[in-house]
Design a protein around this motif. Structure first.
Motif, PDB file in Angstrom:
ATOM      1  N   ASP A 148       0.788  -1.211  -0.090  1.00  0.00           N
ATOM      2  CA  ASP A 148       0.012   0.043  -0.052  1.00  0.00           C
ATOM      3  C   ASP A 148       0.712   1.229  -0.176  1.00  0.00           C
ATOM      4  O   ASP A 148       0.450   2.409   0.341  1.00  0.00           O
ATOM      5  CB  ASP A 148      -0.838  -0.073   1.112  1.00  0.00           C
ATOM      6  CG  ASP A 148       0.032   0.069   2.365  1.00  0.00           C
ATOM      7  OD1 ASP A 148       1.003  -0.181   2.579  1.00  0.00           O
ATOM      8  OD2 ASP A 148      -0.766   0.222   3.551  1.00  0.00           O
ATOM      9  N   ARG A 149       2.321   1.055  -0.275  1.00  0.00           N
ATOM     10  CA  ARG A 149       3.131   2.307  -0.523  1.00  0.00           C
ATOM     11  C   ARG A 149       2.506   3.114  -1.536  1.00  0.00           C
ATOM     12  O   ARG A 149       2.172   2.491  -2.538  1.00  0.00           O
ATOM     13  CB  ARG A 149       4.440   1.903  -0.591  1.00  0.00           C
ATOM     14  CG  ARG A 149       5.009   1.201   0.699  1.00  0.00           C
ATOM     15  CD  ARG A 149       6.501   0.932   0.355  1.00  0.00           C
ATOM     16  NE  ARG A 149       6.368  -0.209  -0.692  1.00  0.00           N
ATOM     17  CZ  ARG A 149       7.421   0.057  -1.746  1.00  0.00           C
ATOM     18  NH1 ARG A 149       8.463   0.653  -1.303  1.00  0.00           N
ATOM     19  NH2 ARG A 149       7.338  -0.746  -2.714  1.00  0.00           N
ATOM     20  N   THR A 150       2.759   4.383  -1.422  1.00  0.00           N
ATOM     21  CA  THR A 150       2.397   5.236  -2.581  1.00  0.00           C
ATOM     22  C   THR A 150       3.594   6.331  -2.471  1.00  0.00           C
ATOM     23  O   THR A 150       4.308   6.418  -1.419  1.00  0.00           O
ATOM     24  CB  THR A 150       1.182   6.132  -2.295  1.00  0.00           C
ATOM     25  OG1 THR A 150       0.985   6.768  -1.193  1.00  0.00           O
ATOM     26  CG2 THR A 150      -0.014   5.112  -2.629  1.00  0.00           C
ATOM     27  N   GLY A 151       3.689   6.988  -3.557  1.00  0.00           N
ATOM     28  CA  GLY A 151       4.712   8.211  -3.239  1.00  0.00           C
ATOM     29  C   GLY A 151       3.882   9.197  -2.637  1.00  0.00           C
ATOM     30  O   GLY A 151       3.044   9.067  -2.047  1.00  0.00           O
ATOM     31  N   GLY A 152       4.630  10.423  -2.836  1.00  0.00           N
ATOM     32  CA  GLY A 152       3.663  11.629  -2.210  1.00  0.00           C
ATOM     33  C   GLY A 152       4.247  12.335  -1.165  1.00  0.00           C
ATOM     34  O   GLY A 152       4.976  11.689  -0.305  1.00  0.00           O
ATOM     35  N   THR A 153       3.712  13.456  -0.707  1.00  0.00           N
ATOM     36  CA  THR A 153       4.211  14.197   0.376  1.00  0.00           C
ATOM     37  C   THR A 153       3.995  13.615   1.683  1.00  0.00           C
ATOM     38  O   THR A 153       2.635  13.500   1.961  1.00  0.00           O
ATOM     39  CB  THR A 153       3.666  15.669   0.158  1.00  0.00           C
ATOM     40  OG1 THR A 153       4.217  15.946  -1.268  1.00  0.00           O
ATOM     41  CG2 THR A 153       4.699  16.416   1.044  1.00  0.00           C
ATOM     42  N   GLY A 154       4.869  13.542   2.644  1.00  0.00           N
ATOM     43  CA  GLY A 154       4.257  13.280   4.110  1.00  0.00           C
ATOM     44  C   GLY A 154       4.014  11.849   4.146  1.00  0.00           C
ATOM     45  O   GLY A 154       3.284  11.707   5.205  1.00  0.00           O
ATOM     46  N   VAL A 155       4.110  11.084   3.190  1.00  0.00           N
ATOM     47  CA  VAL A 155       3.583   9.567   3.264  1.00  0.00           C
ATOM     48  C   VAL A 155       4.924   8.571   3.556  1.00  0.00           C
ATOM     49  O   VAL A 155       5.876   8.497   2.581  1.00  0.00           O
ATOM     50  CB  VAL A 155       3.198   8.997   1.802  1.00  0.00           C
ATOM     51  CG1 VAL A 155       2.551   7.685   2.301  1.00  0.00           C
ATOM     52  CG2 VAL A 155       2.018  10.257   1.615  1.00  0.00           C
ATOM     53  N   VAL A 156       4.761   7.847   4.562  1.00  0.00           N
ATOM     54  CA  VAL A 156       6.004   7.066   4.782  1.00  0.00           C
ATOM     55  C   VAL A 156       5.200   5.652   5.408  1.00  0.00           C
ATOM     56  O   VAL A 156       4.451   5.790   6.070  1.00  0.00           O
ATOM     57  CB  VAL A 156       7.254   7.402   5.804  1.00  0.00           C
ATOM     58  CG1 VAL A 156       8.051   6.238   6.143  1.00  0.00           C
ATOM     59  CG2 VAL A 156       7.660   8.723   5.589  1.00  0.00           C
ATOM     60  N   ARG A 157       5.330   4.757   4.648  1.00  0.00           N
ATOM     61  CA  ARG A 157       4.466   3.362   4.819  1.00  0.00           C
ATOM     62  C   ARG A 157       5.618   2.328   4.878  1.00  0.00           C
ATOM     63  O   ARG A 157       6.483   2.318   4.171  1.00  0.00           O
ATOM     64  CB  ARG A 157       3.591   3.138   3.782  1.00  0.00           C
ATOM     65  CG  ARG A 157       2.175   3.972   3.878  1.00  0.00           C
ATOM     66  CD  ARG A 157       1.236   3.497   3.495  1.00  0.00           C
ATOM     67  NE  ARG A 157      -0.105   4.445   3.507  1.00  0.00           N
ATOM     68  CZ  ARG A 157      -0.585   4.925   2.578  1.00  0.00           C
ATOM     69  NH1 ARG A 157       0.005   4.943   1.122  1.00  0.00           N
ATOM     70  NH2 ARG A 157      -1.766   6.021   2.473  1.00  0.00           N
TER      71      ARG A 157
END
Lengths: 207, 421
Positions: A198-207
């Motif tokens: 469920d990882r995505t790129g993008g700002t403020g996202v750490v999965r």
């Protein structure tokens, strides 16, 4: 004009002007932000390419059957045949024990047995407590094991050694027989733990 | 003058002095002299302007003193070797230094005999020979390839090393210009049936390694590569044919590719269940974590280098993202208290490494240097604490957290993340 020439055009025009020429730019299109990248995004096929090239030759059913040796979780790909735990013990002790140890835990190579289950984090990642599908054993062993003589086991022997490995992991009973029906029906203990990325790129996202 | 007390001239230097050559009876014509010069191994001489150099050769080689090497794990069928990142410049990895990971050794496959079978949910199951594949419209792309196990050695809170080289830590990363035919071209040729959503790619090595890859991905930008850095693939890189999935974990770019099956579900092979999955610490295991998140690493200065003196030094490193272009690399020279933008060396290609540099005036103090990359999605390379928080501390792949090097007053450089956690 091809796409490549289109972004080169302003530069060419500038060069001509610099030499006293009087041409004006014929294109209003700005070069792409990163012009060099433009040369590299070319997955599409040339516009005048035929609908089909026709290179290559038709693969016969026999040819496909010869190489199509993987097995899916639903059992598609499993061959006929079968093997029992006791037959598998013999296969294991001849072909596997040297690298995986008498009880599948001693190594020197990958540990194959650990029936101890886990809640949050696995301590080992073995067939018994980590593998989500038993069918994976079939393709893997058939293709890659024993490591120095891959492909030597018969279809029955592969079923048998799987039965024995599952038995050592306390997943099937001692009288179990593995075949194209029973193997996909084995429910592996860790099966429901597996989730899709469920990882995505993008700002403020750490999965 | 006896043979033993003759001055120690190289044979080439000696024969090219008229007296020596004629006296020895070795040289009758100019051609003789040239032949003897050419046969001589190159010598290092004090003054190369006084000695003719060697002739052209059919294949070049590195300067004798320049011998970068891959770092080997065990000599075993299933093993790896790592790229000497600290020795490299720019972004391209020389093909003979590209990292390796094999599961059944390197097969010896003849180009003429190799075949690719494409079947499954397609209208026309087809066997392609290499000569067939090479006739299709060709593309070349500069892209990184990274094993998702890279960086696993610098994730453990309790075993954070100080004496790790960038090669040991992150050497499962290389960048090449890959040449081949887009997978989309071949799938268009065989006609993908409605309902298909994955492919299975399988190698012709003794591990018959197989991986499932989403159909959307391979249609978007994957290629069937037969070329690398201007020549045909190296055997270690899958000669004569490999799948290349830009931005994806290296294991999916199946080498020695012999089969593609178009399917409507992943096959759940051993390499996508037992391996290359991420237990997150909350009872779940993440599967098909295929994309490599943005990452960067300073390659100079790095352990075991020691800065010999204070003054101006240029920090150099690599940044990359499997989600597209790198848009920014920041560096800190004070352990993360403040950050400045590093210079990025263009062209900045998507899913390629990018070289970054930052000029730094080292005043001889103890300090920690770090880098962090941002990609075009806005994703910022996380700290190790952020990864621990999000994924727990027991995952073994995708450790893309910020790295740090400590520079001691002596100039000695050691891995510095342990100082920050």
């Amino acid at each position: 004009m091809t796409r490549r020439l289109r972004w080169l055009a302003p530069a060419l025009v500038a060069a001509v002007v610099g030499c006293g020429g009087g041409d004006t730019a014929r294109t209003t299109e700005a070069p792409p932000a990163n012009a060099a990248d433009f040369l590299y995004d070319g997955n599409e096929i040339p516009e005048h390419a035929p609908a089909r090239f026709g290179f290559g030759s038709e693969a016969s059913e026999a040819r496909v059957a010869l190489w199509d040796i993987d097995v899916r979780p639903d059992g598609v790909g499993l061959p006929p045949g079968q093997g029992s735990v006791s037959e598998g013990r013999d296969v294991y002790n001849i072909h596997c024990v040297a690298c995986h140890g008498p009880t599948g835990t001693e190594g020197p190579n990958d540990r194959l047995v650990d029936s101890e289950q886990w809640d949050d984090v696995p301590t080992t990642r073995t067939v018994g407590n980590y593998w989500p599908y038993a069918t994976t054993l079939y393709s893997y062993i058939r293709k890659a094991m024993p490591q120095l003589t891959p492909g030597i086991l018969t279809e029955d022997q592969v079923y048998a050694v799987i039965a024995y490995i599952l038995y050592m992991n306390e997943i099937v009973p001692e009288d179990a027989v593995m075949n194209a029906e029973t193997l996909p029906a084995v429910v592996m203990p860790a099966r429901d733990k597996f989730v899709m990325d469920d990882r995505t790129g993008g700002t403020g996202v750490v999965r | 003058m006896s043979g033993s007390d003759r001055p120690k001239l190289s044979r080439r230097a000696w024969i090219t002095t008229t007296s020596g050559a004629v006296a020895a009876g070795l040289v009758h014509t100019q051609a003789d002299a040239l032949r003897l010069v050419a046969e001589e191994l190159p010598q290092q001489v004090a003054d190369p302007t006084r000695v003719p150099g060697r002739f052209v050769s059919e294949i070049g080689s590195r300067a004798p003193a320049e011998q970068p090497r891959r770092l080997l794990r065990a000599q075993a069928l299933s093993s790896s070797s790592r790229t000497p990142l600290a020795d490299l410049m720019g972004v391209i990895t020389p093909s003979d230094l590209h990292f390796e990971r094999h599961h059944g050794g390197i097969p010896n496959i003849a180009f003429e005999n190799h075949e690719l079978l494409v079947h499954g949910m397609v209208d026309r199951p087809t066997v392609f020979r290499m000569s067939d594949l090479m006739r299709y419209p060709q593309v070349s792309r500069i892209r990184f390839l990274e094993c998702s196990g890279n960086g696993g050695g610098v994730y453990s809170r309790t075993r954070m090393p100080t004496d790790v080289t960038v090669q040991q830590m992150d050497g499962l990363l290389s960048t090449s210009e890959w040449t081949g035919v887009p997978v989309s071209t071949i799938l268009r040729e065989v006609g993908v049936r409605p309902g298909a959503s994955w492919i299975l790619a399988e190698g012709g090595d003794s591990a018959v390694l197989a991986r499932s890859v989403p159909l959307d991905k391979v249609m978007d930008d994957s290629i069937l590569a037969y070329g690398q850095n201007g020549e045909r693939l190296r055997p270690e890189q899958g000669y004569p044919l490999r799948l290349f999935n830009p931005g994806y974990e290296g294991n999916t770019s199946v080498k020695w590719l012999r089969r593609i099956e178009v399917t409507d579900q992943p096959t759940h092979t051993r390499e996508e269940t037992s391996k290359y999955t991420d237990p997150l610490g909350d009872g779940t295991v993440r599967q098909f974590s295929l994309t490599m998140d943005a990452k960067s690493v300073i390659t100079f200065p790095s352990f075991p280098y020691a800065l010999p003196e204070q003054g101006w030094w240029e920090l150099r490193g690599l940044a990359w993202s499997g989600r597209g272009r790198i848009t920014r690399v920041e560096v800190s020279t004070n352990g993360g208290r403040s950050w400045v933008d590093a210079d990025l060396q263009g062209p900045i290609l998507p899913k390629s490494t990018v070289r970054f540099r930052h000029l730094f005036d080292w005043r001889g103090e103890d300090t920690i240097i770090m880098s962090r990359a941002t990609d075009e999605t806005g994703y910022v390379q996380p700290t190790v604490q952020q990864l621990w928080e999000a994924r727990g501390e027991r995952t073994s792949y995708h450790q893309n957290h910020q790295r740090a090097w400590k520079i001691a007053r002596t100039g000695e450089v050691t891995f510095g993340l342990g100082e920050l956690v």
